[in-house]
Scaffold this active site. Structure first.
Site, short mmCIF file in Angstrom:
data_model
loop_
_atom_site.label_atom_id
_atom_site.label_comp_id
_atom_site.label_asym_id
_atom_site.label_seq_id
_atom_site.Cartn_x
_atom_site.Cartn_y
_atom_site.Cartn_z
N LEU A 99 0.72 -1.76 0.04
CA LEU A 99 0.09 -0.33 -0.21
C LEU A 99 1.02 1.38 0.10
O LEU A 99 0.65 2.22 -0.59
CB LEU A 99 -0.86 -0.26 1.17
CG LEU A 99 -1.94 -1.06 1.26
CD1 LEU A 99 -2.69 -0.78 2.51
CD2 LEU A 99 -2.69 -1.52 0.27
N SER A 100 2.12 1.31 0.64
CA SER A 100 2.85 3.12 0.77
C SER A 100 4.44 2.13 0.44
O SER A 100 4.86 1.10 1.69
CB SER A 100 2.45 3.43 1.77
OG SER A 100 2.97 4.45 1.61
#
Length: 329
Positions: A99-100
């Site tokens: 996600l990041s």
């Protein structure tokens, strides 16, 4: 996983300083600072380990988590060395999906150099994709925190970035919102830099730019540098640098594009430049048409491609925005 506060106990300052100096030497040796040596001092000053109190390493079957407060000193040492490796670091993973992340520092340096802020002027910068906050800290160190705004859709990411930035002594504006919409309340901007992959140029960005502003963003595994004429017009070419980032989530998120690649020559499929062309023309050219173009035009490098935005239309092109090879975005 929710936001985690920065480290309560700093690692050995001498070891952290040594690791940071080694990273800066590696970035410099690769030539990333050549276009603007002023960024070297920012990388020397900003402690990356404060922005990655934990991260994940890919291992067979999943991810291994390393963190700075691990009771095992050997694993703490691995964490610190990894924090200063010239490599991207996965910082948020959910159900096996990345996600990041914290981008590869040398790629960050190249992108910052391409912002062209080395003439001593004043620049207001909008960053799309707050990540860990490390890139915003580098910008704030060089330009002044009052000139930096970073925005992200996920409130957990922005809260974490805000904490990391404060721990490092920086307080730029950290905004929770859809990056595709920009951040109108802090506009106008002289530079917009995206650290997430796009499939189109969000029109609100152009409207929030001053005339002559520069937009630098990942697109189709490359980096496009657009000069903004006004709210309706921008144009520029791709840089030579390949770039792979997490997709932008929100209004202009990049959807996966399924392509049937069976039967294409292995040599072509192994070419990073051909894969770039496939991605740039997906939905317009089928892979075999893209292959014919690639071969006919002598396996064109990224710098021969560009993007034009004019009103409601936007297209990618080869060599000439008005030439025979153009594809809608």
């Amino acid at each position: 996983m929710g936001a985690q506060a920065p480290l309560s106990d700093e690692p050995d300052p001498a070891l952290a300083e040594e690791a940071r100096a080694s990273l800066v030497r590696d970035i410099e040796a690769g030539g990333a600072f050549d276009g603007d040596p002023g960024w070297r001092e920012a990388f020397e000053a900003v402690p990356r380990h404060l922005f990655v109190p934990y991260y994940y390493l890919g291992v067979p079957g999943g991810y291994e988590r390393l963190w700075g407060e691990d009771p095992d000193p050997v694993r703490r040492g691995r964490w610190l060395r990894g924090a200063y490796a010239d490599a991207p670091l996965a910082t948020r993973v959910r159900d096996g999906e990345l996600l990041s992340s914290s981008s590869q520092p040398s790629l960050m340096a190249r992108m910052l150099v391409e912002l062209r802020v080395g003439d001593g002027g004043t620049y207001d910068v909008l960053e799309i994709g707050a990540g860990t906050g490390y890139n915003a800290a580098l910008l704030a160190h060089r330009l002044g925190e009052e000139h930096v705004t970073t925005v992200d859709l996920d409130p957990e990411i922005t809260e974490s970035a805000r904490r990391h930035l404060a721990a490092a002594g920086y307080r730029p504006a950290v905004v929770t919102g859809d990056g595709a919409a920009g951040c109108a309340e802090r506009a106008p901007y002289d530079r917009i830099i995206a650290t997430c992959t796009l499939n189109a140029v969000p029109r609100p960005w152009l409207a929030q730019c001053r005339a002559g502003a520069l937009v630098l963003a990942p697109l189709a595994t490359g980096l496009i540098a657009l000069r903004v004429r006004d709210a309706e017009h921008a144009q520029g070419r791709f840089l030579h640098t390949p770039a792979y980032f997490v997709p932008l989530r929100g209004g202009s998120g990049r959807e996966p594009r399924e392509q049937q690649l069976g039967g294409l020559p292995r040599r072509a499929l192994q070419s990073e430049l051909f894969r770039f062309l496939l991605e740039l023309t997906a939905g317009t050219l089928d892979p075999y048409e893209a292959l014919a173009l690639w071969q006919r035009e002598g396996r064109p490098v990224r710098e021969r491609f560009g993007v034009t935005v004019s009103g409601e239309y936007a297209w990618a092109w080869l060599d000439d925005p008005e030439g025979p090879y153009a594809w809608p975005l």
